[in-house]
Motif scaffolding. Sequence first.
Motif, short mmCIF file in Angstrom:
data_model
loop_
_atom_site.label_atom_id
_atom_site.label_comp_id
_atom_site.label_asym_id
_atom_site.label_seq_id
_atom_site.Cartn_x
_atom_site.Cartn_y
_atom_site.Cartn_z
N ALA A 30 0.82 -1.22 0.00
CA ALA A 30 0.00 0.00 0.00
C ALA A 30 0.85 1.26 0.00
N THR A 31 1.99 1.22 0.69
CA THR A 31 2.82 2.42 0.82
C THR A 31 4.03 2.43 -0.09
N GLY A 32 4.43 1.24 -0.58
CA GLY A 32 5.67 1.15 -1.35
C GLY A 32 6.90 1.24 -0.49
N ASP A 33 6.74 1.22 0.84
CA ASP A 33 7.86 1.35 1.78
C ASP A 33 8.41 -0.05 2.09
N PRO A 34 9.63 -0.37 1.66
CA PRO A 34 10.16 -1.73 1.85
C PRO A 34 10.40 -2.10 3.30
N SER A 35 10.42 -1.12 4.21
CA SER A 35 10.63 -1.46 5.62
C SER A 35 9.52 -2.37 6.14
N HIS A 36 8.32 -2.24 5.58
CA HIS A 36 7.22 -3.12 6.00
C HIS A 36 7.46 -4.56 5.57
N PHE A 37 8.10 -4.73 4.40
CA PHE A 37 8.43 -6.09 3.96
C PHE A 37 9.51 -6.68 4.86
N ARG A 38 10.46 -5.86 5.28
CA ARG A 38 11.52 -6.37 6.16
C ARG A 38 10.95 -6.76 7.52
N LYS B 150 12.58 -3.50 -5.44
CA LYS B 150 11.58 -3.25 -6.47
C LYS B 150 10.56 -2.20 -6.07
N PHE B 151 10.64 -1.69 -4.82
CA PHE B 151 9.66 -0.73 -4.33
C PHE B 151 10.33 0.62 -4.13
N SER B 152 9.65 1.67 -4.59
CA SER B 152 10.25 3.00 -4.67
C SER B 152 10.17 3.79 -3.38
N GLY B 153 9.38 3.33 -2.43
CA GLY B 153 9.20 4.10 -1.20
C GLY B 153 7.92 4.89 -1.18
N GLY B 154 7.17 4.87 -2.25
CA GLY B 154 5.90 5.57 -2.31
C GLY B 154 4.81 4.70 -2.89
N PRO B 155 3.54 5.05 -2.67
CA PRO B 155 2.45 4.23 -3.19
C PRO B 155 2.36 4.30 -4.71
#
Length: 381
Positions: free
Chosen positions: A283-291, A319-324
């Motif tokens: 939803a956010t594109g923030d990879p910290s959530h995947f980690r 692969k995620f830019s940090g934004g939605p």
Amino acid sequence: MTASSTHAAVLGLGRMGTAVARRLADHGWQVTGWNRSPVSTPQDFTVVTDPLEAVAKADVVLLALYDGTACRDVIARIEPALAARAAVVNISTIAPQDAAELAVNLRSSYVHAPVLGSVPAVERGSLRILAAGQAGPAYEVLAALGEVHHVDDAATAAALKLIANTSLAGAVSALREALQQAAVLGLSRQQALDVLALGQLGGIVGRKRDLLTGATKPAEFTVGALAKDMDLLSAASQHPLRYAAELAESPAGPDADIALAATVPPVDASVLAPLESYIRGHATGDPSHFRAAFLPSAHVEGVRDGVFVSWNLDEYCAKFSGGPAYDEATRRRRIDSVDVHGTVATASMTLWHGADTFKDIFLLVRTGTEWRIANKAYHRS
């Protein structure tokens, strides 16, 4: 031959066997019962300690045993003592192959007659009986227990009984999910049961409501017995059956009534936490959530543009830019299922991302006090 002149032997005096013996005795049959383990409770019929004595004068020998192994063992013990006229009626729930073998070995004297219903149905004489075998005194006994439905052969009767029990397993599963959802929504158990009693689950709710609301009473049909039946069906079909695992792993325990398998609480929030972190990552594109969601050693695998891909966590996060995504407002994600097996769990999720639909399958493990995703495989369509 009248009921008063018919001798019936009931072998297996569990809940069903005892109820059957009482029903026959109440309707004029001379009943002798036997059980593989000692029966200490006085009964309204004769109980003996030797199966050969039980069958010596029997016109009909009725088996109410746990499984095919028990049926084979008991028949082997009693066969030398069976009168030439005696019919063996087997109401036990066993595998189709076992039923077929017994029918061949005992030939015309064998009637395979698994029943639909439990102790209350026996007491009312309202069992539904799937009977395969030659007519005779056996059918007079069965008629006292309920409505007889004729089936072509023993294997078919056994298979149909197992199929019938899948509907019961399915009802237990559906009731469990309904009660779990009601609890998450803050609805009381009474409210949920009131409305469920009005719908398709009304039958099981009506029969089991006292147990579902905390009453303590003897089990009519146990979780273990239904789990055994589902195992038999899965083994006979060689096809996966979800209910077999659900029942075998039920925290209610094998000796509990099947109603208690429907009272399992919802999946703990700690199991859902990494899946929710994964959703936030998309939803956010923030990879910290995947980690936060994945173990550092996790891999994501699938087929992309016709080529198999396998990414480690760093490659996936890159692969995620940090934004939605530009169209995030139109995207949807749904957790479809979560199944916990001790310290591991499996889960599935559907993601609708623009023109693409993804089906994600997860393997989760519990590490200490938290759950993390160990691996993910996906299909894109």
